[in-house]
Enzyme design. Structure first.
Site, short mmCIF file in Angstrom:
data_model
loop_
_atom_site.label_atom_id
_atom_site.label_comp_id
_atom_site.label_asym_id
_atom_site.label_seq_id
_atom_site.Cartn_x
_atom_site.Cartn_y
_atom_site.Cartn_z
N GLY A 1 0.82 -1.21 0.00
CA GLY A 1 0.00 0.00 0.00
C GLY A 1 0.85 1.26 0.00
O GLY A 1 0.55 2.24 -0.68
N LYS B 1 22.98 -23.77 -13.33
CA LYS B 1 22.75 -23.54 -14.76
C LYS B 1 21.25 -23.29 -14.92
O LYS B 1 20.45 -24.21 -14.84
CB LYS B 1 23.20 -24.73 -15.60
CG LYS B 1 23.11 -24.45 -17.09
CD LYS B 1 23.74 -25.57 -17.91
CE LYS B 1 23.85 -25.22 -19.37
NZ LYS B 1 22.59 -24.81 -19.98
S1 IVH Z 1 28.13 -18.78 -18.69
C1 IVH Z 1 31.22 -18.13 -21.83
N1 IVH Z 1 26.65 -19.32 -16.61
O1 IVH Z 1 23.80 -21.95 -20.61
C2 IVH Z 1 30.22 -18.75 -20.94
N2 IVH Z 1 25.74 -19.74 -18.76
O2 IVH Z 1 25.71 -22.82 -23.31
C3 IVH Z 1 28.89 -18.21 -21.19
N3 IVH Z 1 23.44 -20.61 -18.72
O3 IVH Z 1 22.71 -20.37 -23.20
C4 IVH Z 1 27.80 -18.78 -20.40
N4 IVH Z 1 23.20 -20.61 -16.55
O4 IVH Z 1 22.38 -18.90 -21.20
C5 IVH Z 1 26.72 -19.34 -17.94
N5 IVH Z 1 25.43 -19.73 -14.67
C6 IVH Z 1 25.51 -19.73 -16.01
C7 IVH Z 1 24.44 -20.15 -16.82
C8 IVH Z 1 24.60 -20.16 -18.20
C9 IVH Z 1 22.62 -20.87 -17.70
C10 IVH Z 1 23.10 -20.85 -20.14
C11 IVH Z 1 23.48 -19.72 -21.04
C12 IVH Z 1 23.80 -20.38 -22.36
C13 IVH Z 1 24.07 -21.79 -21.97
C14 IVH Z 1 25.52 -22.10 -22.20
#
Ligand code: IVH
Length: 699
Positions: free
Chosen positions: A51, A138
């Site tokens: 609020g 990830k």
């Molecule tokens: S680092 C150079 N950290 O995973 C490294 N990626 O293939 C760049 N992703 O599509 C990525 N969690 O979007 C990194 N903690 C994390 C991540 C992450 C998810 C995804 C990212 C990319 C794929 C990597």
């Protein structure tokens, strides 16, 4: 007055210039609202009631209404925006958005392989210190690059092919966790924040509910919902799709005039991003060496099902930015990072009940009935609890929040319960004492984890299996009665019990799908032929649990008469060679079921017969205590025949060679068993020596 999307407001009429006091007030209100929004959306710790936030928000709206010249695109009042784009504009990434190498091995080997590679690349000896890593979740969403120039968000671009992405700034601006302006003095001139746009599980469920109510499209999982929302051309749609963001890296960065941040480690960089207002996952950790990476992987694996968002693995990164540079890249993947995926998808949901299913072999399986939950894109409503003991071990009770796992194509299973209060006393699960399908007694043998229906031939759930077993070559040997025909007979209700087989007529059979009159006649002939059999084949064909071919032969030999077996006590049954308490109990239970006796009587009435007599004179047990292995093809004797002769003489016929094997009988094309016998010094016989042995001669 109209507002263009991110451009300046263009008042239709000259507006009154705002006094300085109003300008100051407007700025103060915005800063206050931004801080509260940050606490609420990013830190998840609201500090004022809704609020109060609304009141201040309305004050700001009122002032901006009175002095439209003060409206700026980054004002909190401007989050609600709406304009439809013709298409998404391609934008080239100055610093490419890379992908990461993925390991899907078990938790130890994935981390060890990565650590070993890093140590090799950095030429660290065995005695060197463990490498310092950062371990992160990830996130299961889509990668995004947020570009800030002089602290202002200028565009948000998807990863695309890594080189060129799509401009989705209009939608990203609806994400409250993403700052539009970075106010700190140490903000770099150009800063690209890289991270993941995702949808929280709760938001995903709410969205799907709303979609369902409005008759709209349902999303399979949070990732799809996030991706679909980000790529909308109409930002008012994205506005209704609650998205979230986690930062995990930096792309292009030009230091500020003050010299900008001089990060030494990836971890420092994340901490700085957090200070500037970006959400950074609380789970991010520094980890030393493979062992701590493994620990992180497994700890997060446990937390995974109860996290408010989906993750599909963890990411390990070398912490030192200098070492990252030294390690460099291979094609489009950095050598200093690796993604370590989880093998299975897990989700938490409420267990609403436990049903019991009866399988084709009579096994009773407790199956959890679940509040529908999407596990990795598939809606799950049932999951196996395997057996009573697993259910007890997992301490799950009806009403509990449980974790469900799906791995590949295997049936979903309940992994365990999510710790928490139980609403009230709930009784522990019990196996029914009678089969839920046929009502027969449920039994569990000593030392066995599984409960079984003792209904056998009588239980509809087990009929197909029972029929196929009965018709098998080593049992009643009914040629042509295979699984396709059995499916048709049972599914069509033509055959319910074994005796029904012998009541089949030509017209009934020939009317089945893909059954010509000729093949129907063949089946009838085979059935007729099978009526004349032996007691051991018949016994084996009944499919009594634990009664294999050898036991059936022993029983037939020992008792000679079926009625004697049917009336035998457990103790009497145990007098048969190789029949212990477990086998004796299952024979006894089988014949204690009236419907099993009924099946036997009806089969006899249908004309199934065998030669009965007094207990057969036992052949002299000259090979008692010997174990023999048969391998290869013998010149004249079939393998079954050799086996029968050996068993009649008291020998045990085994499938594998060990030091305890007495003889290996080898024929043509004998393979590894022969080699093994030679290695172990086990005597090897040919067919002639086998015959000699059976006649009591020395070999
Ligand atoms: S680092 C150079 N950290 O995973 C490294 N990626 O293939 C760049 N992703 O599509 C990525 N969690 O979007 C990194 N903690 C994390 C991540 C992450 C998810 C995804 C990212 C990319 C794929 C990597």
């Amino acid at each position: 007055m109209t507002l263009d999307l991110f451009g300046d407001a263009t008042p239709d009429q000259p507006a009154p210039a705002a006094p300085q006091s109003v300008v100051n007030k407007v700025q103060a209100l915005r800063r206050q609202l931004q801080q509260w929004a940050h606490e609420y959306y990013v830190l998840d710790t609201p500090t004022v009631p809704d609020g109060e936030y609304d009141q201040v928000f309305q004050q700001l709206q009122a002032l901006e209404g009175a002095y439209p010249a003060l409206v700026t695109p980054d004002s909190p009042t401007q989050r609600v925006i709406g304009a439809v784009l013709a298409g998404l504009k391609p934008v080239r990434h100055v610093v490419p958005m890379l992908s990461i190498r993925t390991e899907t091995d078990n938790e130890a080997s994935g981390a060890q392989a990565f650590d070993a590679r890093i140590r090799r690349e950095l030429e660290l000896g065995a005695m060197a210190q463990p490498v310092e890593y950062v371990a992160e979740p990830k996130f299961d969403g889509l990668a995004m690059s947020l570009r800030y120039e002089s602290g202002k968000l200028v565009h948000a671009v998807t990863r695309g092919d890594g080189e060129v992405g799509e401009d989705v700034t209009h939608n990203i601006r609806t994400i409250r966790q993403i700052p539009w302006v970075l106010e700190a003095v140490d903000v770099p001139q150009v800063l690209e924040v890289r991270g993941e746009v995702y949808m929280r599980r709760a938001d995903f469920l709410k969205l799907n509910e709303r979609q369902a109510a409005a008759g709209g499209k349902q999303f399979a999982n949070p990732r799809n919902a996030a991706a679909g929302s980000v790529r909308q051309l109409d930002s008012s749609i994205a506005m209704q799709r609650p998205l979230s963001f986690f930062a995990y890296g930096v792309g292009e960065m030009t230091p500020s005039e003050q010299g900008g941040p001089a990060w030494v480690t990836h971890y420092d960089m994340l901490q700085q991003l957090k200070k500037w207002g970006f959400p950074v996952a609380a789970q991010v950790r520094i980890a030393y060496g493979a062992s701590e990476l493994i620990a992180f992987h497994s700890e997060l694996g446990v937390q995974r099902a109860t996290l408010p968002y989906e993750i599909d693995g963890v990411v390990y990164k070398v912490n030192s930015l200098a070492l990252q540079r030294q390690l460099g890249f291979v094609t489009r993947e950095p050598r200093w990072a690796v993604a370590h995926k989880y093998p299975a998808q897990e989700m938490a949901t409420v267990m609403e009940g436990i049903d019991v299913q009866v399988g084709r072999t009579g096994k009773l399986t407790p199956v959890a009935r679940l509040a529908p939950v999407s596990v990795g894109g598939v809606t799950v409503t049932n999951a196996t609890l395997h057996n009573l003991f697993e259910t007890r071990k997992k301490r799950v009770r009806v009403g509990d929040m449980v974790v469900v796992r799906r791995a590949g194509d295997v049936i979903p299973e309940v992994v365990g319960r999510v710790p928490g209060e139980r609403p009230a006393y709930v009784a522990n699960f019990k196996m029914p004492s009678q089969c839920p399908i046929c009502g027969s007694e449920v039994v569990r043998e000593k030392g066995e984890a599984n409960h079984r229906c003792s209904g056998g031939l009588f239980c509809p759930a087990q009929r197909k299996e029972a029929l196929l077993h009965f018709a098998a070559r080593r049992a009643m040997d009914i040629e042509g009665l295979g699984s396709k025909l059995v499916d048709q007979l049972i599914d069509g209700g033509v055959v319910r019990t074994l005796p029904d087989l012998y009541r089949l007529g030509l017209s009934g059979l020939a009317s089945l799908d893909r059954m010509a009159e000729k093949s129907a006649q063949n089946v009838l002939d085979a059935l007729e032929k099978s009526k004349s059999t032996t007691l051991n084949r018949f016994l084996f064909g009944l499919g009594i649990r634990n009664v294999g071919e050898a036991t059936a032969k022993d029983l037939a030999r020992h008792f000679g008469l079926l009625d004697a077996i049917m009336e035998a006590s457990v103790e009497q049954l145990m007098q048969v060679r190789d029949v212990g308490p477990i086998v004796a109990a299952s024979i006894h239970t089988f014949f204690a079921q009236p419907h099993n006796r009924e099946v036997v009587e009806q089969l006899r009435a249908c004309g199934v017969h065998w030669e009965e007599g007094a207990p057969a004179e036992k052949a002299p047990q000259i090979l008692a205590g010997k174990t023999v292995v048969l391998t290869g093809t013998l010149p004249t004797m079939g393998r079954d025949q050799a086996k029968e002769l050996l068993e009649a003489a008291g020998a045990k016929v085994s499938g594998s060679v060990s030091k305890k094997t007495s003889y290996v009988v080898a024929g043509a094309e004998a393979g590894s068993k022969l080699t093994k016998a030679q290695e172990l010094g086990v005597p090897v016989l040919d067919e002639d020596s086998l015959l000699a042995l059976l006649q009591g001669k020395d070999v």
